[in-house]
Write a protein that holds these residues in place. Structure first.
Motif, PDB file in Angstrom:
ATOM      1  N   VAL A   1      38.969  42.209  45.699  1.00  0.00           N
ATOM      2  CA  VAL A   1      39.517  42.460  47.031  1.00  0.00           C
ATOM      3  C   VAL A   1      38.569  43.361  47.805  1.00  0.00           C
ATOM      4  N   GLY A   2      38.221  42.923  49.025  1.00  0.00           N
ATOM      5  CA  GLY A   2      37.314  43.677  49.880  1.00  0.00           C
ATOM      6  C   GLY A   2      38.056  44.547  50.877  1.00  0.00           C
ATOM      7  N   ALA A   3      37.337  45.504  51.461  1.00  0.00           N
ATOM      8  CA  ALA A   3      37.917  46.447  52.419  1.00  0.00           C
ATOM      9  C   ALA A   3      38.445  45.742  53.664  1.00  0.00           C
ATOM     10  N   GLY A   4      37.847  44.637  54.053  1.00  0.00           N
ATOM     11  CA  GLY A   4      38.281  43.909  55.238  1.00  0.00           C
ATOM     12  C   GLY A   4      39.353  42.876  54.959  1.00  0.00           C
ATOM     13  N   GLY A   5      39.952  42.899  53.757  1.00  0.00           N
ATOM     14  CA  GLY A   5      40.985  41.940  53.406  1.00  0.00           C
ATOM     15  C   GLY A   5      40.442  40.681  52.751  1.00  0.00           C
ATOM     16  N   GLU A   6      39.132  40.626  52.511  1.00  0.00           N
ATOM     17  CA  GLU A   6      38.561  39.449  51.849  1.00  0.00           C
ATOM     18  C   GLU A   6      39.022  39.421  50.387  1.00  0.00           C
ATOM     19  N   VAL A   7      39.230  38.230  49.882  1.00  0.00           N
ATOM     20  CA  VAL A   7      39.598  38.061  48.478  1.00  0.00           C
ATOM     21  C   VAL A   7      38.745  36.941  47.897  1.00  0.00           C
ATOM     22  N   VAL A   8      38.057  37.258  46.797  1.00  0.00           N
ATOM     23  CA  VAL A   8      37.271  36.260  46.072  1.00  0.00           C
ATOM     24  C   VAL A   8      37.928  36.091  44.708  1.00  0.00           C
ATOM     25  N   SER A   9      38.295  34.851  44.379  1.00  0.00           N
ATOM     26  CA  SER A   9      38.976  34.578  43.116  1.00  0.00           C
ATOM     27  C   SER A   9      38.058  33.835  42.158  1.00  0.00           C
ATOM     28  N   VAL A  10      38.121  34.221  40.898  1.00  0.00           N
ATOM     29  CA  VAL A  10      37.397  33.532  39.833  1.00  0.00           C
ATOM     30  C   VAL A  10      38.424  33.090  38.811  1.00  0.00           C
ATOM     31  N   GLN A  11      38.500  31.780  38.558  1.00  0.00           N
ATOM     32  CA  GLN A  11      39.429  31.259  37.559  1.00  0.00           C
ATOM     33  C   GLN A  11      38.685  31.087  36.247  1.00  0.00           C
ATOM     34  N   LEU A  12      39.230  31.674  35.205  1.00  0.00           N
ATOM     35  CA  LEU A  12      38.646  31.583  33.868  1.00  0.00           C
ATOM     36  C   LEU A  12      39.638  30.858  32.979  1.00  0.00           C
ATOM     37  N   ARG A  13      39.248  29.738  32.434  1.00  0.00           N
ATOM     38  CA  ARG A  13      40.122  28.979  31.547  1.00  0.00           C
ATOM     39  C   ARG A  13      39.935  29.462  30.116  1.00  0.00           C
ATOM     40  N   LYS A  14      40.993  29.348  29.345  1.00  0.00           N
ATOM     41  CA  LYS A  14      40.961  29.760  27.943  1.00  0.00           C
ATOM     42  C   LYS A  14      39.878  28.964  27.230  1.00  0.00           C
ATOM     43  N   ASP A  15      39.031  29.653  26.483  1.00  0.00           N
ATOM     44  CA  ASP A  15      37.949  28.983  25.773  1.00  0.00           C
ATOM     45  C   ASP A  15      38.421  28.525  24.396  1.00  0.00           C
ATOM     46  N   SER A  16      37.635  27.656  23.789  1.00  0.00           N
ATOM     47  CA  SER A  16      38.048  27.052  22.518  1.00  0.00           C
ATOM     48  C   SER A  16      38.134  28.071  21.382  1.00  0.00           C
ATOM     49  N   ASP A  17      37.311  29.129  21.418  1.00  0.00           N
ATOM     50  CA  ASP A  17      37.373  30.121  20.348  1.00  0.00           C
ATOM     51  C   ASP A  17      38.358  31.250  20.662  1.00  0.00           C
ATOM     52  N   ALA A  18      39.098  31.126  21.760  1.00  0.00           N
ATOM     53  CA  ALA A  18      40.185  32.041  22.140  1.00  0.00           C
ATOM     54  C   ALA A  18      39.749  33.499  22.205  1.00  0.00           C
ATOM     55  N   THR A  19      38.562  33.756  22.744  1.00  0.00           N
ATOM     56  CA  THR A  19      38.111  35.141  22.871  1.00  0.00           C
ATOM     57  C   THR A  19      38.431  35.735  24.235  1.00  0.00           C
ATOM     58  N   LEU A  20      38.868  34.916  25.180  1.00  0.00           N
ATOM     59  CA  LEU A  20      39.216  35.411  26.506  1.00  0.00           C
ATOM     60  C   LEU A  20      40.579  36.097  26.456  1.00  0.00           C
ATOM     61  N   ASN A  21      40.640  37.321  26.981  1.00  0.00           N
ATOM     62  CA  ASN A  21      41.900  38.045  27.044  1.00  0.00           C
ATOM     63  C   ASN A  21      41.910  38.922  28.290  1.00  0.00           C
ATOM     64  N   SER A  22      43.009  39.611  28.516  1.00  0.00           N
ATOM     65  CA  SER A  22      43.140  40.413  29.738  1.00  0.00           C
ATOM     66  C   SER A  22      42.160  41.578  29.777  1.00  0.00           C
ATOM     67  N   ARG A  23      41.690  42.025  28.632  1.00  0.00           N
ATOM     68  CA  ARG A  23      40.751  43.153  28.596  1.00  0.00           C
ATOM     69  C   ARG A  23      39.323  42.744  28.956  1.00  0.00           C
ATOM     70  N   ASN A  24      38.922  41.517  28.619  1.00  0.00           N
ATOM     71  CA  ASN A  24      37.542  41.120  28.912  1.00  0.00           C
ATOM     72  C   ASN A  24      37.431  40.134  30.073  1.00  0.00           C
ATOM     73  N   ALA A  25      38.548  39.769  30.688  1.00  0.00           N
ATOM     74  CA  ALA A  25      38.522  38.799  31.789  1.00  0.00           C
ATOM     75  C   ALA A  25      37.730  39.337  32.975  1.00  0.00           C
TER      76      ALA A  25
END
Length: 118
Positions: A23-47
């Protein structure tokens, strides 16, 4: 863009992956979608770290003569891919499950009928 905040949003409780919003100061929002990987290492701490890496890769992208490598794919609607559109609809309905239940409407009115004057 001056970054003022980040937000990590789990998709289906993190089962499908995460969306990280910058989220930017001017109200800009940039979103990155991360899909669950096959080895299931993606979690809320490393996203957040993974989303930063994606943004760095995007920022360093140099378009050369062949722009097709960096071009976005057409949407399912534009491509006429009905199977993909059905899949996206199903995902949307699952993601909004409680809100997707039909509204129950009941009308309780009591007929007064004719009244007699005494």
């Amino acid at each position: 863009m001056q970054l003022v905040g980040t937000q990590v949003i789990p998709e289906q409780g993190g089962k499908r992956g995460f969306t990280v919003e910058f989220v930017g100061a001017g109200g800009e929002v940039v979103s990155v979608q991360l899909r669950k990987d096959s080895d299931a290492t993606l979690n809320s701490r490393n996203a957040l770290d993974r989303a930063k890496a994606v943004m760095k890769e995007l920022a360093s992208f140099q378009a050369d003569g062949d722009l097709s490598k960096g071009m976005a794919q057409p949407s399912a609607r534009k491509a006429g891919d009905t199977e993909a559109m059905e899949e996206q609809l199903d995902e949307g309905l699952e993601d909004s499950f409680p809100a997707s239940d039909p509204v129950s409407v009941t009308i309780s009115s009591i007929s007064g009928g004719k009244t007699r004057k005494h």
